[in-house]
Design an enzyme around this catalytic site. Structure first.
Site, mmCIF file in Angstrom:
data_model
loop_
_atom_site.group_PDB
_atom_site.id
_atom_site.type_symbol
_atom_site.label_atom_id
_atom_site.label_comp_id
_atom_site.label_asym_id
_atom_site.label_seq_id
_atom_site.Cartn_x
_atom_site.Cartn_y
_atom_site.Cartn_z
ATOM 1 N N LYS A 1 0.840 -1.198 0.000
ATOM 2 C CA LYS A 1 0.000 0.000 0.000
ATOM 3 C C LYS A 1 0.875 1.247 0.000
ATOM 4 C CE LYS A 1 -4.048 -1.828 2.429
ATOM 5 N NZ LYS A 1 -4.893 -1.738 3.648
ATOM 6 N N GLU B 1 -19.457 -8.901 7.927
ATOM 7 C CA GLU B 1 -20.578 -8.307 8.652
ATOM 8 C C GLU B 1 -21.547 -9.350 9.199
ATOM 9 O OE1 GLU B 1 -19.004 -5.347 5.680
ATOM 10 O OE2 GLU B 1 -19.657 -7.438 5.572
ATOM 11 N N ARG C 1 -25.741 -5.966 4.766
ATOM 12 C CA ARG C 1 -25.144 -7.257 4.404
ATOM 13 C C ARG C 1 -25.417 -8.329 5.453
ATOM 14 N NH1 ARG C 1 -19.302 -6.699 1.917
ATOM 15 N NH2 ARG C 1 -20.258 -7.990 0.330
#
Length: 646
Positions: A283, A371, A399
């Site tokens: 990243k 989730e 979700r």
């Protein structure tokens, strides 16, 4: 820095004309253009800096858009957008009417699938691969998924399905795992490059299959060879789990090395069946400040790339955001009650839980981008006498709707849901708008739903929710509120009770009461000055304060509901249902988010376009009840009101 190569790239076809050396220079120019663009507009940065070489290699090797690229979660696609004819649109990124920060099918033929919630890419790519197979079309489907997105169960459900043949044939799908949470040292990287190219090539595949056919006639030798192969591969690659799913695993390889990426992808492109390529990236790669702090540069606002994210100390202390109010409340309540445990589906920073993790690490649970698991995990904790608080964005709770109903509500377990990002969130667009939680939460038995109007009420609402012995959700928006001072105690809102914040002095026949749910109380108060209306801060969507509602309905000539959520099934609908149940007939205007997906843009502008700023509320009230108000101001009779009520 000039970009002589990048300015020549208007489509992937232009990339294919470049030499290997030019591709490397293109990566340098693309990364610089990306950094300069995001610094001017804000947006996702770290993740996109990490996918520059991977994006170039994919478009160089595959025949896009005929071959399908499905990016997951979608916030790593800025290089993809730049290379597919949208370079000049980067200045409009995530702005009203501008380019989306995520893939969108209606934006480009190269965006083959809309992805902004995670872990959907493998399912979609598999569907595309099978679709091509059923239509007799030769094309490849590639899912590019981040390591964080691999924590969700849906990704593994798709992998399980990908290894199963359909009508005797395996799908031609390639899963590229973009692993940016680890690094490879140069020696291991070189070794892995060699092994990856070897294992992805035809010679290795043919030799392995040929040996299997020979050894099948001697079962003991076949089993020994199989175990030796698995053991040898296991020394350098974590292949076992993916190969058990039926995918051929290759990697890990350096995702910033085009000399490794391109030939490996070419080999995998030419092989049939489900393939899995493990690519390691970093990243923020190429921008030292983002490499050092990828979280801070994950989604920055505008900044100077030469300076970085400057630490500006404001002359006047900034108002706390609702997220910060929640984070402080969480720590304070945890100090008060040792039963409190906190859960997040990979949103520690976004949900304001950094300090809580530091102070109470044993009571903090980050379950990854999962989730569904987060909600059922909370249910299990509640069964054991703990008091779980699930910090989750409104849009992400969607979700886990099945788990919310079946695992929490049916069992009436005391789980608190802190719904951040409720209502309009702005630049992330339709996929992240918290438009639907009022409608889908309030219809669930045993559930309660609170909508505090400001920062202090948010703290009090969380305390009130925590006191209950049943599931409760507290919704609050992104960013700051009215700037109300926040208390330090754990005082609660009176359960199920709203309050009148402004009393109308209008004559009979023109009394209008505005019932405000949540932070739209403040623009409602401002709007009411224009037509001298009563304004009630309802605070509770469920249970609705029916006593206050009955009083307002009996003493006013019309009612207006205001909410930052969808009108269909929302708080206004709850008011209409309660009036109907009580047999009360009164004109009712319901204001909220319209029946459409709201696109990205500045939140204040989006609210104004929805008619939910002060001017918009007053305008809509006058449009509906204008003759009503005019009649009363000129001494109209009660008959006028009766006609309106009819």
């Amino acid at each position: 820095m000039s970009h002589p190569l990048l300015t020549r790239i208007d489509s992937p076809a232009d990339i294919k004309r470049l030499s290997r050396a030019e591709l490397k220079q293109l990566a340098v120019e693309l990364r610089d253009h990306l950094l300069q663009s995001v610094a001017r507009t804000g947006g996702h940065l770290s993740s996109n800096l990490g996918t520059v070489e991977l994006t170039i290699a994919l478009h160089y090797v595959f025949d896009t858009p005929n071959d399908r690229l499905v990016w997951d979660v979608g916030h790593q696609t800025y290089p993809h957008k730049i290379l597919t004819g949208r370079r000049d649109r980067m200045p409009t990124l995530r702005q009203l009417g501008g380019m989306s920060g995520f893939p969108r099918r209606d934006e480009s033929e190269y965006d083959t699938f809309g992805t902004a919630h995670s872990s959907t890419s493998i399912s979609a790519a598999l569907g595309m691969a099978i679709g091509a197979q059923l239509r007799g079309e030769a094309r490849k489907a590639v899912a590019i998924i981040g390591d964080g997105a691999m924590t969700a169960g849906m990704a593994f459900e798709a992998l399980n399905n990908a290894g199963m043949p359909h009508q005797g044939r395996l799908a031609d799908v390639l899963v590229v795992l973009n692993d940016n949470d680890m690094s490879i040292s140069p020696p291991v990287g070189a070794l892995n490059r060699y092994l990856a190219r070897l294992m992805s090539g035809r010679f290795y595949a043919a030799a392995r299959e040929g040996a299997k056919q020979v050894l099948r006639n001697a079962p003991p030798l076949f089993e020994l060879a199989k175990k030796l192969e698995e053991h040898a591969k296991g020394l350098v690659v974590p292949a076992t789990i993916f190969e058990e799913f039926g995918l051929n695993y290759v990697g890990p390889i350096d995702g910033h090395d085009l000399d490794s990426l391109i030939p490996t992808l070419e080999n995998l492109r030419d092989r049939g069946g489900p393939q899995f390529l493990h690519v390691v990236t970093k990243k923020g790669y190429g921008y030292k400040l983002a490499e050092a702090d990828p979280i801070a540069y994950h989604g920055p606002g505008k900044f100077d790339p030469a300076v970085g994210l400057a630490k500006v100390v404001p002359a006047v202390p900034a108002k706390p955001s609702f997220t910060q109010v929640f984070g402080q409340w969480l720590c304070d309540m945890a100090a008060h009650d040792t039963r409190l445990v906190a859960i997040t589906p990979a949103m520690r920073e976004g949900s304001g839980m950094v300090e809580f993790e530091q102070r109470y690490p044993g009571r903090y649970f980050d379950v990854g981008i999962a989730e569904q698991h987060a909600v059922t995990f909370a249910a299990g904790l509640a069964c054991e006498g703990l008091k779980p608080v699930v910090a989750i964005y409104s849009t992400f709770l969607q979700r886990a709707y099945d788990q919310l109903i079946h695992d929490v509500a049916i069992q009436n377990l005391p789980v608190v849901f802190a719904l951040d990002r409720a209502g309009i969130v702005g630049a992330d667009g339709a996929t992240h708008m918290g438009a639907f939680d009022i409608a889908f939460v309030r219809c669930i038995p045993n559930m309660s739903l609170l909508a505090p109007a400001d920062e202090n009420e948010c703290r009090q609402a969380l305390s009130a929710a925590y006191e209950q012995n049943h599931p409760v959700a507290v919704r609050y928006p992104r960013g700051t509120g009215a700037g109300v001072a926040v208390g330090t105690d754990l005082q609660t809102l009176p359960w199920g009770k709203g309050e009148v914040r402004r009393q109308s002095g209008a004559p009979s026949g023109a009394r209008i009461a505005v019932l405000a749910f949540g932070t739209l109380l403040y623009p409602a108060l401002q709007a009411a000055e224009g037509f001298d209306g009563t304004v009630a801060n309802m605070r509770f969507i469920k249970p609705l304060d029916t006593e206050l509602l009955a009083e307002l309905a009996c003493t006013h000539d019309a009612l207006v509901t205001v909410e930052e959520g969808c009108v269909m099934g929302g708080a206004g609908s709850a008011v209409a249902e309660a009036l109907a149940q009580a047999g009360v007939q009164v004109p009712l205007l319901m204001l909220g988010l319209s029946d459409q997906f709201i696109e990205h843009g500045d939140p204040a502008k989006l609210l104004a376009l929805q008619g939910l700023d002060a001017a918009g509320i007053e305008r809509q009230v006058r449009a509906r009840f204008g003759g009503f108000l005019a009649s009363a101001s000129t001494g109209g009779t009660a008959a006028n009101v009766k006609v309106l009520r009819g």
